[in-house]
Design an enzyme around this catalytic site. Structure first.
Site, short mmCIF file in Angstrom:
data_model
loop_
_atom_site.label_atom_id
_atom_site.label_comp_id
_atom_site.label_asym_id
_atom_site.label_seq_id
_atom_site.Cartn_x
_atom_site.Cartn_y
_atom_site.Cartn_z
N CYS A 2 0.84 -1.21 0.00
CA CYS A 2 0.00 0.00 0.00
C CYS A 2 0.87 1.25 0.00
O CYS A 2 2.04 1.21 0.32
CB CYS A 2 -0.86 0.00 1.26
SG CYS A 2 -1.65 -1.57 1.56
N ARG A 27 3.79 0.53 -6.57
CA ARG A 27 3.79 -0.40 -5.42
C ARG A 27 2.64 -1.40 -5.52
O ARG A 27 2.56 -2.32 -4.73
CB ARG A 27 3.71 0.37 -4.11
CG ARG A 27 4.91 1.27 -3.87
CD ARG A 27 4.67 2.16 -2.67
NE ARG A 27 4.70 1.39 -1.45
CZ ARG A 27 5.56 1.62 -0.46
NH1 ARG A 27 6.45 2.58 -0.59
NH2 ARG A 27 5.54 0.91 0.64
N TRP A 74 -3.54 -2.44 -0.94
CA TRP A 74 -3.23 -3.77 -1.51
C TRP A 74 -3.91 -4.75 -0.55
O TRP A 74 -3.45 -4.95 0.57
CB TRP A 74 -1.72 -3.93 -1.52
CG TRP A 74 -1.20 -5.24 -2.00
CD1 TRP A 74 -0.79 -6.29 -1.23
CD2 TRP A 74 -1.01 -5.65 -3.34
NE1 TRP A 74 -0.36 -7.31 -2.00
CE2 TRP A 74 -0.49 -6.97 -3.31
CE3 TRP A 74 -1.24 -5.05 -4.57
CZ2 TRP A 74 -0.17 -7.67 -4.47
CZ3 TRP A 74 -0.93 -5.76 -5.72
CH2 TRP A 74 -0.40 -7.05 -5.66
N ASN A 100 -0.87 0.90 6.65
CA ASN A 100 -0.14 -0.16 5.94
C ASN A 100 0.23 -1.21 6.97
O ASN A 100 0.58 -0.87 8.10
CB ASN A 100 1.15 0.38 5.30
CG ASN A 100 0.89 1.13 4.03
OD1 ASN A 100 -0.24 1.11 3.51
ND2 ASN A 100 1.89 1.81 3.52
N GLY A 101 0.20 -2.49 6.57
CA GLY A 101 0.64 -3.54 7.47
C GLY A 101 -0.51 -4.47 7.83
O GLY A 101 -1.59 -4.41 7.24
N GLU A 488 18.36 -14.72 -13.25
CA GLU A 488 17.78 -13.37 -13.32
C GLU A 488 17.01 -13.19 -14.63
O GLU A 488 15.92 -12.62 -14.65
CB GLU A 488 18.87 -12.32 -13.17
CG GLU A 488 18.46 -10.90 -13.43
CD GLU A 488 17.35 -10.38 -12.52
OE1 GLU A 488 17.01 -11.06 -11.53
OE2 GLU A 488 16.80 -9.30 -12.83
N LYS A 492 13.10 -12.11 -14.78
CA LYS A 492 12.62 -10.93 -15.52
C LYS A 492 11.49 -11.32 -16.45
O LYS A 492 10.46 -10.67 -16.51
CB LYS A 492 13.77 -10.30 -16.32
CG LYS A 492 14.75 -9.50 -15.51
CD LYS A 492 14.24 -8.15 -15.08
CE LYS A 492 13.73 -8.01 -13.71
NZ LYS A 492 14.31 -8.57 -12.55
N GLU A 495 8.17 -12.57 -14.52
CA GLU A 495 7.42 -11.64 -13.66
C GLU A 495 6.72 -10.54 -14.46
O GLU A 495 5.77 -9.94 -13.97
CB GLU A 495 8.31 -11.04 -12.59
CG GLU A 495 9.37 -10.08 -13.07
CD GLU A 495 10.10 -9.41 -11.89
OE1 GLU A 495 9.47 -9.12 -10.87
OE2 GLU A 495 11.31 -9.20 -12.01
N HIS A 511 21.02 -33.67 -16.06
CA HIS A 511 20.42 -34.32 -14.87
C HIS A 511 18.92 -34.12 -14.82
O HIS A 511 18.32 -34.03 -13.74
CB HIS A 511 21.09 -33.76 -13.61
CG HIS A 511 22.56 -34.00 -13.58
ND1 HIS A 511 23.12 -35.22 -13.38
CD2 HIS A 511 23.59 -33.15 -13.81
CE1 HIS A 511 24.44 -35.14 -13.44
NE2 HIS A 511 24.75 -33.89 -13.70
N LYS A 610 6.40 -3.60 -5.67
CA LYS A 610 7.80 -3.18 -5.79
C LYS A 610 8.56 -3.47 -4.51
O LYS A 610 9.72 -3.82 -4.53
CB LYS A 610 7.89 -1.69 -6.11
CG LYS A 610 9.31 -1.18 -6.29
CD LYS A 610 10.01 -1.86 -7.46
CE LYS A 610 11.42 -1.37 -7.63
NZ LYS A 610 12.14 -2.17 -8.67
C1 AGP Z 1 12.77 -8.17 -9.05
O1 AGP Z 1 12.51 -7.86 -10.41
C2 AGP Z 1 11.50 -8.43 -8.27
N1 AGP Z 1 10.65 -7.31 -8.33
C3 AGP Z 1 11.78 -8.93 -6.87
O2 AGP Z 1 12.36 -10.21 -6.99
C4 AGP Z 1 12.71 -8.07 -6.00
O3 AGP Z 1 14.04 -8.16 -6.46
C5 AGP Z 1 12.66 -8.63 -4.56
O4 AGP Z 1 11.35 -8.45 -4.08
C6 AGP Z 1 13.65 -7.94 -3.61
O5 AGP Z 1 13.39 -6.58 -3.54
P1 AGP Z 1 14.47 -5.63 -2.77
O6 AGP Z 1 15.72 -5.64 -3.58
O7 AGP Z 1 13.82 -4.28 -2.73
O8 AGP Z 1 14.68 -6.22 -1.42
#
Ligand code: AGP
Length: 615
Positions: A2, A27, A74, A100-101, A488, A492, A495, A511, A610
């Site tokens: 949020c 976010r 959220w 938030n929380g 990675e 990418k 996601e 394997h 985010k």
């Molecule tokens: C990365 O593209 C993702 N959005 C996610 O894996 C992110 O890296 C992860 O949540 C960690 O975030 P941070 O680096 O802010 O801790």
């Protein structure tokens, strides 16, 4: 996660709050609302879906006033709906809150409140807080907003960020932070002040900010603010001068923030390196780490903890630190480490890597390490974030605001930070001759230019993406220091395009995963000219022999690879330890263009946030 924005001053609060919430859209949220204090009245507007729905509602029924709070929600408790959207009113409608929380003990509190005749209007845990505030105001806190809120906050379990207004205190807003439910920043203006859960929301108004620490409460007026701990001890918080400029936080001419941030990398890498290397002597300065030669020399182990993309960054950094500083490195997921009862001693340091500095699993791993007496460092991008402030020492990424949910420039900057850390440790531990350190320093200085040359292939990669945006699976393989880049690249793609993708160490193909290979499965192979090149060529041949489609990331001048792979993306020849940083760039672009061809919501992918500040 949020978003929260509050304003108190002499300007129109509604527009400032809505614009601030707009800057927090990345976010992720599913409803939004605003409460404005107008004389003795609290006016509220809430809606589900995007902020545009709320703006339309307010355009039809304007809210007027110069004090207000707003929220993008959220959903954690209760479905996304108008009555579950924040802000929430107390039963007598004298108090209004955004939050938030998660209130972990909300069910027992709700039962107690209902037993006292409180009627609930929503399914949210948040509502218990505002009813508690009202009850404390009426029973002993004498309608003092700060005291009523403080007493209510002491009854809550879990991590919270709470911002509340009251008809009995029309010239103040109160904010509370407990644990890691996203930040609470107070933006300091002239005759006005701002509150936000994240810096970009208020950056256009001020760069002077203070950040609430865990279990602190602030009383904010148009003229100033006071902060105290929840036990009533007055606090004088540090004022941070935030270096980000509002312009850089805007998307500019790019279609998406992610696209902008991919192309910003020559600049962000420059900013990460700037001022930290004496190229003549090959020496590094990282003053915020507060690292002494004695401590660096006694170190026996480094544990890196992180989540998601940041975890993959740690896997790359392990190669740098072990090779340059001869220091053993373990890399662990924050979400695993926090429950592992880890073995730590004073010869072990823990390094947290986190772009947002607010990832709850990473913060919890940091707290676990601190409780066991380890030195705690962090690599962060968000200035003033929790991970920056609780660490014994930190290295900032200096990548500038990263708005796209999919991390790109922060990833490459966090790898460079570990390269600098490795060189710094090597210098303090005398594990490298000066000439070798000078060479490594000269190597990293080439990175921004190398990155720029890779990004020039954008249109070729966009065309390539057009061939693959309808597939249902992808496989990414790499070896050694480039294996984390395969991981990675897969993350990418999955996601932001929602295509299933896996990253694998190429040597593991035989394997099991090789059973997957057929003409429907594209395989991205990172086959740059390094010590494991021949092995990668063999891997590509094995995939081709089974009808697989191979996209190779290869080194310019490699004229063998076109005869082996179906498609080749070339990257400039580079020192082995820089390859992962430039090899990831085509994978970022590939993921981006595949997602765009699929019409996906690139900057705000479904189900993602985010900053993951809830477990
Ligand atoms: C990365 O593209 C993702 N959005 C996610 O894996 C992110 O890296 C992860 O949540 C960690 O975030 P941070 O680096 O802010 O801790």
């Amino acid at each position: 996660m949020c978003g929260i924005v509050g304003y108190i001053g002499s300007h129109d609060a509604t527009s400032i709050i809505l614009d601030g919430l707009q800057r927090l859209e990345y976010r992720g949220y599913d409803s939004a609302g605003v409460a404005i204090m107008n004389g003795g009245d609290i006016q509220i507007a809430r809606d589900v879906g995007k902020l545009s729905n709320l703006r339309e509602r307010i355009a039809n029924n304007p809210l007027t006033g110069t004090t207000g709070i707003g929220h993008t929600r959220w959903a954690t408790h209760g479905v996304p709906s108008e009555q579950n959207a924040h802000p929430h009113l107390s039963m007598n409608e004298d108090f209004v809150i955004v939050h938030n929380g998660i209130v972990e003990n909300y069910l027992e509190l709700k039962d107690e409140l209902m037993a006292e005749g409180v009627e609930f209007r929503s399914e949210t845990d948040t509502e218990v807080i505002v009813h508690l505030i009202q009850l404390h105001a009426q029973n002993g806190a004498n309608n003092d907003l700060t005291e009523s809120t403080r007493r209510a906050a002491l009854q809550l379990r879990g991590a919270q960020a709470i911002v509340v207004m009251s008809k009995h205190a029309r010239d103040e807003i109160v904010a509370v932070r407990i644990g890691n439910a996203g930040g609470v920043a107070i933006g300091i203006g002239k005759g006005e002040n701002f509150i936000a859960s994240d810096i970009p929301a208020i950056l256009e108004h001020t760069r002077q900010m203070v950040f609430l620490e865990n279990r602190q409460i602030a009383t904010v007026t148009a003229r100033g603010y006071t902060v105290q701990s929840l036990d009533g001890t007055p606090i004088t918080p540090q004022i941070h001068d935030i270096p980000w400029n509002p312009v850089s936080a805007a998307r500019g001419e790019y279609k998406h923030f992610m696209q902008k941030e991919i192309f910003e990398q020559p600049q962000s890498l420059t900013d990460t390196i700037r001022g930290r290397i004496d190229f003549e002597h090959g020496t590094i300065t990282l003053p915020d780490l507060h690292l002494t030669p004695e401590y660096a020399q006694q170190l026996k182990r480094l544990v890196t903890v992180a989540c998601g993309t940041s975890y993959y960054s740690g896997l790359v950094g392990k190669f740098f630190i072990e090779r340059m500083a001869r220091l053993h490195v373990e890399v662990d997921y924050g979400s695993e480490y926090r429950y592992r009862d880890p073995i730590l001693d004073d010869n072990t340091a823990v390094l947290a890597i986190t772009q947002s500095g607010e990832t709850v699993d990473t913060l919890a791993a940091m707290e676990e390490a601190q409780e066991k007496g380890a030195s705690l460092w962090s690599i962060v991008n968000a200035i003033g974030s929790q991970a920056m402030r609780i660490a014994d020492g930190f290295i900032t990424m200096n990548a500038g605001p990263e708005i796209g949910v999919a991390s790109t420039k922060a990833f490459t900057s966090s790898i460079v930070d570990q390269y600098l850390l490795a060189l710094y440790l090597a210098q303090l531990r005398n594990t490298l001759p000066e000439e070798t350190r000078r060479q490594y320093a000269r190597d990293i200085a080439r990175l921004p230019d190398l990155a720029g040359r890779v990004l020039e292939q954008d249109s070729y990669i966009e065309e390539l993406a057009q061939n693959f945006y309808e597939v249902s699976d992808f496989l990414f393989i790499g070896r050694g220091i480039n294996y984390p880049i395969a991981l990675e690249g897969a993350l990418k793609l999955k996601e932001i395009s929602y295509i299933h993708a896996e990253g694998y160490p190429a040597g593991e193909m035989k394997h099991g995963p090789i059973a997957l290979i057929d003409e429907h499965l594209p395989v991205v192979a990172i086959a740059v000219k390094d010590a494991l090149y021949e092995k990668m060529i063999s891997q590509i041949e094995q995939a081709k022999a089974r009808g697989g489609i191979v996209i190779a990331v290869a080194t310019e001048g490699d004229d063998l690879i076109p005869s082996k792979a179906d498609h080749v993306i070339y990257i400039p020849e580079a020192p082995e330890m820089l390859n992962p940083i430039i090899a990831v760039l085509p994978l970022q672009l590939l993921a981006y263009h595949v997602a765009v061809w699929r019409g996906a919501d690139v900057d705000q992918p479904r189900n993602l946030a985010k900053s993951v500040t809830v477990e």
